[in-house]
Design a protein around this motif. Structure first.
Motif, PDB file in Angstrom:
ATOM      1  N   ASP A   5       0.862  -1.189   0.000  1.00 27.74           N
ATOM      2  CA  ASP A   5       0.000   0.000   0.000  1.00 27.74           C
ATOM      3  C   ASP A   5       0.894   1.233   0.000  1.00 27.74           C
ATOM      4  O   ASP A   5       1.801   1.357   0.839  1.00 27.74           O
ATOM      5  N   GLN A  61      -8.380  -2.765   2.832  1.00 22.01           N
ATOM      6  CA  GLN A  61      -7.142  -2.110   2.444  1.00 22.01           C
ATOM      7  C   GLN A  61      -6.645  -1.308   3.649  1.00 22.01           C
ATOM      8  O   GLN A  61      -6.792  -0.084   3.706  1.00 22.01           O
ATOM      9  N   ASP A 108      -5.139  -8.255  -7.328  1.00 25.13           N
ATOM     10  CA  ASP A 108      -5.781  -7.052  -7.859  1.00 25.13           C
ATOM     11  C   ASP A 108      -4.881  -5.842  -7.655  1.00 25.13           C
ATOM     12  O   ASP A 108      -3.866  -5.913  -6.953  1.00 25.13           O
ATOM     13  N   SER A 118      -5.370  -1.422  -7.046  1.00 25.83           N
ATOM     14  CA  SER A 118      -6.303  -0.322  -6.808  1.00 25.83           C
ATOM     15  C   SER A 118      -5.583   1.020  -6.894  1.00 25.83           C
ATOM     16  O   SER A 118      -4.380   1.121  -6.630  1.00 25.83           O
ATOM     17  N   TYR A 177      -2.149   3.897  -3.786  1.00 21.22           N
ATOM     18  CA  TYR A 177      -2.010   2.739  -4.663  1.00 21.22           C
ATOM     19  C   TYR A 177      -1.992   1.488  -3.777  1.00 21.22           C
ATOM     20  O   TYR A 177      -1.398   1.496  -2.694  1.00 21.22           O
ATOM     21  N   ASN A 178      -2.610   0.418  -4.268  1.00 19.75           N
ATOM     22  CA  ASN A 178      -2.639  -0.817  -3.497  1.00 19.75           C
ATOM     23  C   ASN A 178      -2.520  -1.994  -4.458  1.00 19.75           C
ATOM     24  O   ASN A 178      -3.288  -2.092  -5.422  1.00 19.75           O
ATOM     25  N   GLN A 198      -9.573  -6.342 -10.870  1.00 25.27           N
ATOM     26  CA  GLN A 198      -9.400  -7.672 -10.309  1.00 25.27           C
ATOM     27  C   GLN A 198      -8.902  -8.661 -11.365  1.00 25.27           C
ATOM     28  O   GLN A 198      -9.421  -8.693 -12.475  1.00 25.27           O
ATOM     29  N   ASP A 208     -18.481  -6.756  -6.979  1.00 27.40           N
ATOM     30  CA  ASP A 208     -17.260  -7.308  -7.555  1.00 27.40           C
ATOM     31  C   ASP A 208     -17.478  -8.639  -8.268  1.00 27.40           C
ATOM     32  O   ASP A 208     -16.529  -9.374  -8.516  1.00 27.40           O
ATOM     33  N   THR A 264     -10.767  -0.485  -8.499  1.00 33.61           N
ATOM     34  CA  THR A 264      -9.962  -1.702  -8.385  1.00 33.61           C
ATOM     35  C   THR A 264     -10.107  -2.523  -9.654  1.00 33.61           C
ATOM     36  O   THR A 264     -11.220  -2.680 -10.167  1.00 33.61           O
ATOM     37  N   GLN A 281     -19.450   0.755  -2.573  1.00 34.93           N
ATOM     38  CA  GLN A 281     -18.696   0.006  -3.581  1.00 34.93           C
ATOM     39  C   GLN A 281     -19.641  -0.645  -4.574  1.00 34.93           C
ATOM     40  O   GLN A 281     -20.678  -1.186  -4.196  1.00 34.93           O
TER      41      GLN A 281
END
Length: 511
Positions: free
Chosen positions: A207, A254, A230, A232, A220-221, A279, A489, A277, A486
């Protein structure tokens, strides 16, 4: 919950061993260096390498906290412990090679080693069904232990962690959610026996948070592992009494950096964090890699594909019946009424079925409606209907009716109950060929599904917005609240919600 206790024991044991090792090393160093030989430079180096900060942080989030619908990502919890990492710290020696690629160390750079244990639970839209629903998110739970290094200075934080854990029933999601729902008076989840099976997990996560202005930064992740892979990106807008410090992360999904704090320098701010994100893989949706115990209702070849071969005489009427059976089987958790009307028109009104709504609804519920839990008022209504023609109901149908209304909570419907339901329903279909075909198809369907877990297709792009409040006092007390919105997903069936919301909080203290 046995796995949770096991992870916590490992966590505490590791801390005890590490703390003892670190203290022994410091004591040995202090006894071998003569006071008269110490220089100012040696003293400063020793002070830098001695662990001089400890902190603990708890993050929790649940869709019930905000009064939102209980579905999808429904609960997460994470407990962290961090301490200063000197140059000889093993975690710093390994992870700093990676972290330093994103941050150039200087005299203000600090390092924190961290340990964490956590859990995440996922459920479908309708938790009152014992079976999985068509096009919905599967049940899954995961637990993990992590070792991390956070490298940070006045405007940037890099947190990299190695995660070891598992996904599946051994994590204890079923008992945890059932007990919690019983405590708060919510409906008992019925479908945990269909959850993603046990599998061990390993992951490496990074992260990165950087602030270009005290009120604006980026995040940023990156996750690489056999449970989730993934990447993000997000923007962070904030307002409050804060300099360019990145501050702590906020979400269990996160978590980001721990509490970033200097003695006597507290701060607080409100923030908004929009982002997205991408995936590549998510085992809580897709199941284990390479498993043969999974199926997809939306795109698999079902028993109904063999309808023509059973009848050996394809006609337009055959195609219509196949379509009707398919629609009856496509239970997305929110279309019960529509499918019951179709069931009544197609398999009750067009036959010599003598039963009223009481028994017929139970047959529909067992065969086509995922063995949904029957609410108290509905149960009373069905019992009244059954009592009105109890003397005309065969003994096997009576036994089936009683079990279906009063069956135990929280588990699958036994296959024998479905077989009885098939037999009782099909015996009143007038067309013998249709009756034979229906029984054969339904039997093949249950044999195919038995001992298998439903999985869903992945949605590659997911959007999110997080907002909340963070406060770190002069003494190092952390308090935070956050709201999450969100997009879903996974590829959902028509009519299912395309978004989810939840609320979380975090508490912590620097020592």
């Amino acid at each position: 919950m046995k796995t949770n206790r096991f992870l916590i024991i490992i966590f505490l044991s590791f801390l005890l061993v590490h703390s003892t090792w670190a203290q022994t090393k410091i004591t040995k160093k202090q006894t071998t260096i003569k006071p008269e030989a110490e220089t100012k430079e040696n003293l400063e180096t020793t002070k830098r390498e001695t662990p001089d900060q400890y902190q603990i942080r708890l993050l929790m989030e649940n869709d019930a906290f905000g009064g939102f619908s209980d579905r999808y990502y429904t609960n997460g919890a994470r407990l962290e412990f961090h301490m200063s990492a000197g140059e000889s710290n093993p975690t710093r020696r390994v992870f700093s090679y990676w972290n330093d690629l994103f941050l150039t160390p200087n005299e203000k750079t600090k390092y924190l080693q961290g340990f964490a244990v956590g859990q995440e639970f996922y459920t479908p839209t309708n938790i009152t069904k014992a079976d999985v629903s068509y096009g919905d998110r599967p049940y899954s739970s995961r637990g993990y232990f992590t070792n991390s290094l956070t490298t940070f200075n006045e405007d940037t934080s890099i947190t990299t962690e190695l995660e070891l854990g598992m996904i599946g029933p051994s994590v204890g999601g079923k008992s945890a959610q059932i007990n919690f729902h019983n405590f708060i008076g919510s409906p008992t989840p019925q479908g945990w026996d269909t959850q993603i099976p046990d599998s061990y997990s390993v992951a490496l996560k990074t992260d990165i948070r950087k602030f270009y202005h005290r009120f604006f930064g980026t995040q940023y992740n990156v996750n690489l592992g056999n449970i989730q892979t993934d990447v993000s990106f997000g923007l962070i807008f904030r307002f409050g009494n804060v300099d360019k410090t990145p501050g702590p992360g906020s979400s269990v999904l996160q978590p980001g950096s721990p509490i970033l704090h200097e003695d006597g320098k507290g701060y607080w701010y409100f923030y908004v964090n929009p982002g997205g994100t991408l995936q590549a893989y998510n085992a809580t949706i897709q199941g284990q890699m390479g498993t043969d115990k999974a199926y997809k209702s939306q795109n698999r070849s079902s028993a109904f594909s063999n309808w023509d071969s059973f009848l050996n005489n394809p006609t337009p009427d055959v195609g219509e019946r196949e379509l009707q059976y398919r629609i009856l089987s496509e239970d997305n958790g929110r279309n019960t009424l529509q499918r019951y009307i179709l069931f009544n028109e197609f398999l009750v009104n067009g036959t010599n079925n003598p039963y009223n709504i009481g028994l017929n609804y139970l047959l529909f519920n067992n065969i086509f409606n995922g063995a949904e839990e029957i609410e108290r008022t509905t149960r009373i209504f069905l019992l009244s209907n059954l009592a009105a023609q109890w003397d005309q109901i065969p003994d096997n149908a009576k036994a089936l009716a009683v079990y279906s209304i009063f069956r135990p909570e929280g588990g699958k419907l036994p296959p024998i109950i479905r077989y009885y339901s098939y037999e009782i329903l099909s015996q009143f279909i007038l067309d013998p060929k249709q009756r034979e075909t229906l029984l054969q198809l339904l039997r093949e369907e249950i044999e195919y599904r038995d001992e298998k877990t439903y999985i869903a297709d992945l949605k590659r792009a997911v959007g999110f917005v997080r907002a909340g409040f963070v406060s770190v006092s002069n003494a190092g007390f952390l308090f935070g609240l956050h709201y999450n919105y969100q997009t879903i997903d996974f590829q959902a069936a028509k009519g299912l919600p395309q978004q989810h919301q939840w609320v979380g909080f975090q508490l912590g203290k620097v020592f």
